[in-house]
Design a protein around this motif. Structure first.
Motif, short mmCIF file in Angstrom:
data_model
loop_
_atom_site.label_atom_id
_atom_site.label_comp_id
_atom_site.label_asym_id
_atom_site.label_seq_id
_atom_site.Cartn_x
_atom_site.Cartn_y
_atom_site.Cartn_z
N LEU A 49 -32.61 34.42 -1.79
CA LEU A 49 -31.62 33.35 -1.96
C LEU A 49 -30.93 33.00 -0.65
N LYS A 50 -30.80 33.97 0.25
CA LYS A 50 -30.16 33.73 1.55
C LYS A 50 -31.15 33.27 2.62
N GLY A 51 -32.42 33.20 2.26
CA GLY A 51 -33.43 32.74 3.21
C GLY A 51 -33.83 33.80 4.23
N LYS A 52 -33.58 35.06 3.92
CA LYS A 52 -33.94 36.15 4.83
C LYS A 52 -35.38 36.60 4.65
N SER A 53 -35.92 36.38 3.47
CA SER A 53 -37.32 36.73 3.17
C SER A 53 -37.79 35.85 2.02
N LEU A 54 -39.06 36.00 1.69
CA LEU A 54 -39.66 35.23 0.60
C LEU A 54 -40.23 36.17 -0.45
N PRO A 55 -40.26 35.72 -1.70
CA PRO A 55 -40.98 36.50 -2.72
C PRO A 55 -42.47 36.53 -2.37
N ASN A 56 -43.17 37.58 -2.77
CA ASN A 56 -44.61 37.58 -2.55
C ASN A 56 -45.26 36.57 -3.51
N LEU A 57 -46.52 36.33 -3.33
CA LEU A 57 -47.21 35.30 -4.12
C LEU A 57 -47.17 35.59 -5.61
N GLU A 58 -47.32 36.85 -5.97
CA GLU A 58 -47.27 37.21 -7.39
C GLU A 58 -45.90 36.90 -7.99
N HIS A 59 -44.84 37.21 -7.25
CA HIS A 59 -43.49 36.92 -7.73
C HIS A 59 -43.22 35.41 -7.77
N LEU A 60 -43.73 34.69 -6.79
CA LEU A 60 -43.58 33.22 -6.82
C LEU A 60 -44.26 32.63 -8.05
N CYS A 61 -45.45 33.11 -8.37
CA CYS A 61 -46.15 32.63 -9.57
C CYS A 61 -45.36 32.94 -10.83
N ALA A 62 -44.82 34.15 -10.90
CA ALA A 62 -44.03 34.54 -12.07
C ALA A 62 -42.76 33.69 -12.18
N LEU A 63 -42.12 33.42 -11.04
CA LEU A 63 -40.91 32.59 -11.06
C LEU A 63 -41.24 31.15 -11.48
N SER A 64 -42.35 30.62 -11.00
CA SER A 64 -42.72 29.26 -11.40
C SER A 64 -42.99 29.18 -12.91
N TYR A 65 -43.55 30.24 -13.45
CA TYR A 65 -43.78 30.30 -14.90
C TYR A 65 -42.44 30.36 -15.64
N LEU A 66 -41.54 31.22 -15.16
CA LEU A 66 -40.22 31.36 -15.78
C LEU A 66 -39.43 30.06 -15.73
N PHE A 67 -39.48 29.38 -14.58
CA PHE A 67 -38.70 28.16 -14.38
C PHE A 67 -39.41 26.89 -14.87
N HIS A 68 -40.65 27.05 -15.36
CA HIS A 68 -41.45 25.90 -15.83
C HIS A 68 -41.61 24.85 -14.72
N CYS A 69 -42.04 25.32 -13.56
CA CYS A 69 -42.26 24.42 -12.43
C CYS A 69 -43.51 24.88 -11.69
N THR A 70 -43.91 24.13 -10.69
CA THR A 70 -45.08 24.49 -9.90
C THR A 70 -44.63 25.28 -8.67
N LEU A 71 -45.59 25.90 -8.00
CA LEU A 71 -45.29 26.58 -6.74
C LEU A 71 -44.78 25.57 -5.71
N ASP A 72 -45.32 24.37 -5.72
CA ASP A 72 -44.86 23.34 -4.80
C ASP A 72 -43.40 22.97 -5.05
N ASP A 73 -42.95 23.09 -6.29
CA ASP A 73 -41.55 22.83 -6.59
C ASP A 73 -40.65 23.91 -6.02
N LEU A 74 -41.14 25.13 -5.96
CA LEU A 74 -40.33 26.27 -5.50
C LEU A 74 -40.34 26.43 -3.99
N VAL A 75 -41.50 26.30 -3.38
CA VAL A 75 -41.65 26.57 -1.96
C VAL A 75 -41.45 25.28 -1.16
#
Length: 91
Positions: free
Chosen positions: A44-70
């Motif tokens: 959230l502070k922009g110090k690091s990024l979630p790994n790809l697996e976590h990004l996929c899980a977050l996009s599923y949770l938030f009902h959005c695409t990876l492009d929407d998140l990253v």
């Protein structure tokens, strides 16, 4: 040249989706099975990024695409230079 990921803007994007869904850091920690909340705070502070697996899980949770998140960016001059390399006209 290729675009780079803007850590800070990606963190803000994740925060936006968390707010829209009514999720707190503890919820994300539990959902992703993380051992501590620090990882989420770093994202959230922009110090690091979630790994790809976590990004996929977050996009599923938030009902959005990876492009929407990253959030990606590319320097304008790098884009212009790349276009000029492949065009026939003057730049």
């Amino acid at each position: 040249m290729y675009p780079y990921i803007n850590f800070e803007k990606t963190g803000k994007q994740i925060q936006k989706y968390m707010n829209q869904g009514g999720y707190c850091v503890q919820d994300i920690q539990t959902y992703l099975g993380l051992s501590c909340k620090q990882s989420v705070y770093k994202w959230l502070k922009g110090k690091s990024l979630p790994n790809l697996e976590h990004l996929c899980a977050l996009s599923y949770l938030f009902h959005c695409t990876l492009d929407d998140l990253v959030v990606t960016q590319m320097n304008y001059y790098v884009i212009k230079e790349a276009i000029c390399q492949y065009s026939l006209g003057d730049c």
